[in-house]
Scaffold this motif. Structure first.
Motif, mmCIF file in Angstrom:
data_model
loop_
_atom_site.group_PDB
_atom_site.id
_atom_site.type_symbol
_atom_site.label_atom_id
_atom_site.label_comp_id
_atom_site.label_asym_id
_atom_site.label_seq_id
_atom_site.Cartn_x
_atom_site.Cartn_y
_atom_site.Cartn_z
ATOM 1 N N LYS A 85 93.834 23.362 83.113
ATOM 2 C CA LYS A 85 92.700 24.150 83.603
ATOM 3 C C LYS A 85 92.142 24.966 82.452
ATOM 4 O O LYS A 85 92.884 25.377 81.558
ATOM 5 C CB LYS A 85 93.130 25.089 84.735
ATOM 6 N N VAL A 86 90.831 25.181 82.512
ATOM 7 C CA VAL A 86 90.174 25.990 81.490
ATOM 8 C C VAL A 86 89.414 27.112 82.199
ATOM 9 O O VAL A 86 88.911 26.925 83.309
ATOM 10 C CB VAL A 86 89.252 25.125 80.591
ATOM 11 N N TYR A 87 89.396 28.275 81.547
ATOM 12 C CA TYR A 87 88.741 29.464 82.104
ATOM 13 C C TYR A 87 87.858 30.079 81.023
ATOM 14 O O TYR A 87 88.282 30.187 79.872
ATOM 15 C CB TYR A 87 89.776 30.509 82.522
ATOM 16 N N TYR A 88 86.657 30.500 81.419
ATOM 17 C CA TYR A 88 85.746 31.211 80.529
ATOM 18 C C TYR A 88 85.298 32.473 81.254
ATOM 19 O O TYR A 88 85.103 32.447 82.470
ATOM 20 C CB TYR A 88 84.477 30.403 80.239
ATOM 21 N N ARG A 89 85.106 33.554 80.497
ATOM 22 C CA ARG A 89 84.473 34.725 81.091
ATOM 23 C C ARG A 89 83.816 35.552 80.000
ATOM 24 O O ARG A 89 84.245 35.532 78.841
ATOM 25 C CB ARG A 89 85.463 35.575 81.878
ATOM 26 N N LYS A 90 82.761 36.257 80.397
ATOM 27 C CA LYS A 90 82.128 37.209 79.501
ATOM 28 C C LYS A 90 82.871 38.528 79.672
ATOM 29 O O LYS A 90 83.149 38.962 80.787
ATOM 30 C CB LYS A 90 80.655 37.396 79.873
ATOM 31 N N TYR A 94 85.353 17.432 82.831
ATOM 32 C CA TYR A 94 85.587 18.612 83.663
ATOM 33 C C TYR A 94 85.295 18.304 85.126
ATOM 34 O O TYR A 94 84.351 17.591 85.444
ATOM 35 C CB TYR A 94 84.704 19.776 83.190
ATOM 36 N N SER A 95 86.122 18.865 86.018
ATOM 37 C CA SER A 95 85.925 18.700 87.458
ATOM 38 C C SER A 95 86.350 19.985 88.166
ATOM 39 O O SER A 95 86.890 20.900 87.538
ATOM 40 C CB SER A 95 86.738 17.508 87.967
ATOM 41 N N ASP A 96 86.107 20.054 89.467
ATOM 42 C CA ASP A 96 86.441 21.254 90.256
ATOM 43 C C ASP A 96 85.898 22.516 89.584
ATOM 44 O O ASP A 96 86.596 23.532 89.474
ATOM 45 C CB ASP A 96 87.960 21.393 90.458
ATOM 46 N N PHE A 131 90.461 20.067 83.614
ATOM 47 C CA PHE A 131 90.000 19.203 82.522
ATOM 48 C C PHE A 131 90.993 18.094 82.215
ATOM 49 O O PHE A 131 92.186 18.186 82.502
ATOM 50 C CB PHE A 131 89.724 20.009 81.240
ATOM 51 N N VAL A 132 90.431 17.050 81.582
ATOM 52 C CA VAL A 132 91.207 16.014 80.903
ATOM 53 C C VAL A 132 90.586 15.909 79.521
ATOM 54 O O VAL A 132 89.383 15.686 79.385
ATOM 55 C CB VAL A 132 91.143 14.651 81.620
ATOM 56 N N TRP A 133 91.391 16.140 78.478
ATOM 57 C CA TRP A 133 90.928 16.014 77.093
ATOM 58 C C TRP A 133 91.579 14.784 76.492
ATOM 59 O O TRP A 133 92.798 14.700 76.404
ATOM 60 C CB TRP A 133 91.321 17.236 76.264
ATOM 61 N N LEU A 172 79.553 18.617 82.499
ATOM 62 C CA LEU A 172 80.585 17.867 83.208
ATOM 63 C C LEU A 172 81.442 17.067 82.238
ATOM 64 O O LEU A 172 82.568 16.693 82.551
ATOM 65 C CB LEU A 172 79.961 16.906 84.229
ATOM 66 N N GLN A 173 80.878 16.802 81.058
ATOM 67 C CA GLN A 173 81.583 15.996 80.067
ATOM 68 C C GLN A 173 81.047 16.356 78.685
ATOM 69 O O GLN A 173 79.869 16.659 78.535
ATOM 70 C CB GLN A 173 81.310 14.515 80.377
ATOM 71 N N GLN A 174 81.950 16.328 77.686
ATOM 72 C CA GLN A 174 81.567 16.592 76.294
ATOM 73 C C GLN A 174 82.327 15.628 75.401
ATOM 74 O O GLN A 174 83.495 15.351 75.664
ATOM 75 C CB GLN A 174 81.944 18.024 75.878
#
Length: 196
Positions: A33-38, A167-169, A15-17, A151-153
């Motif tokens: 980098k950002v990570y999400y998981r349930k 967001y990329s990759d 990411f780039v914020w 991809l973008q917010q």
């Protein structure tokens, strides 16, 4: 988005914020980098910020923890009764379904727009709850319809300040090691919890 949400286990992205502050007309950028998981019913998120300063943000078990290695301090926020609101923002575009989005937001379709060579569906979200609108005026999402992820917010505050996240990759449903979702503190790390 609903199809992706139904099979969602994890997401990893670069990411780039960009945080824009209207009063001083300045933009600060953070990269990482950002990570999400349930994890059962809980959705966990980690932002591993590498630039300009190392910082880790962990959202898990209803708490937000921000670790700043430079000062060896973890700031712990408990959203309390706003937990559901925090979680609904956290999964926007990453594991959240379209129907879930409609519970918290009025959604307008703004057509298509190309982001990084991908034709995205652009959505404008306005929070339904007045207490949320006091801090967030509206959110723009650019959704990749093939992958069902954002991809973008762009999140706008009533003051005119905003945060643009690119967001990329993006990797979906890859195995992410458990240690990614743990803060790498030291034996001397100070923990603080602001009141209010």
């Amino acid at each position: 988005m609903d199809k992706t949400a139904a099979s969602f286990r994890s997401t990893e992205a670069t990411f780039v914020w960009d945080q824009y502050q209207k009063v001083v007309n300045e933009t600060d950028s953070q990269k990482g980098k950002v990570y999400y998981r349930k994890n059962g019913k809980d959705t966990q998120m980690v932002a591993d910020i590498t630039e300009p300063d190392a910082k880790y943000v962990l959202v898990s078990d209803g708490k937000i923890q921000i670790y700043q290695p430079r000062i060896d301090q973890v700031t712990v926020y408990d959203p309390g009764k706003n937990r559901d609101t925090v979680e609904s923002f956290m999964v926007l575009g990453f594991g959240g379904g379209g129907h879930d989005m409609l519970k918290s937001f009025d959604v307008k379709y703004l057509g298509t727009e190309t982001v990084n060579g991908v034709e995205t569906a652009k959505l404008d979200l306005t929070p339904k709850a007045q207490n949320v609108r006091n801090s967030i005026a509206h959110i723009l999402l650019w959704i990749d319809p093939r992958k069902g992820v954002s991809l973008q917010q762009q999140l706008f505050e009533p003051s005119g300040d905003y945060r643009l996240a690119k967001y990329s990759d993006i990797q979906i449903n890859q195995k992410i090691p458990d240690n990614v979702f743990k803060l790498k503190t030291t034996g001397k790390t100070k923990f603080v919890s602001p009141q209010g």
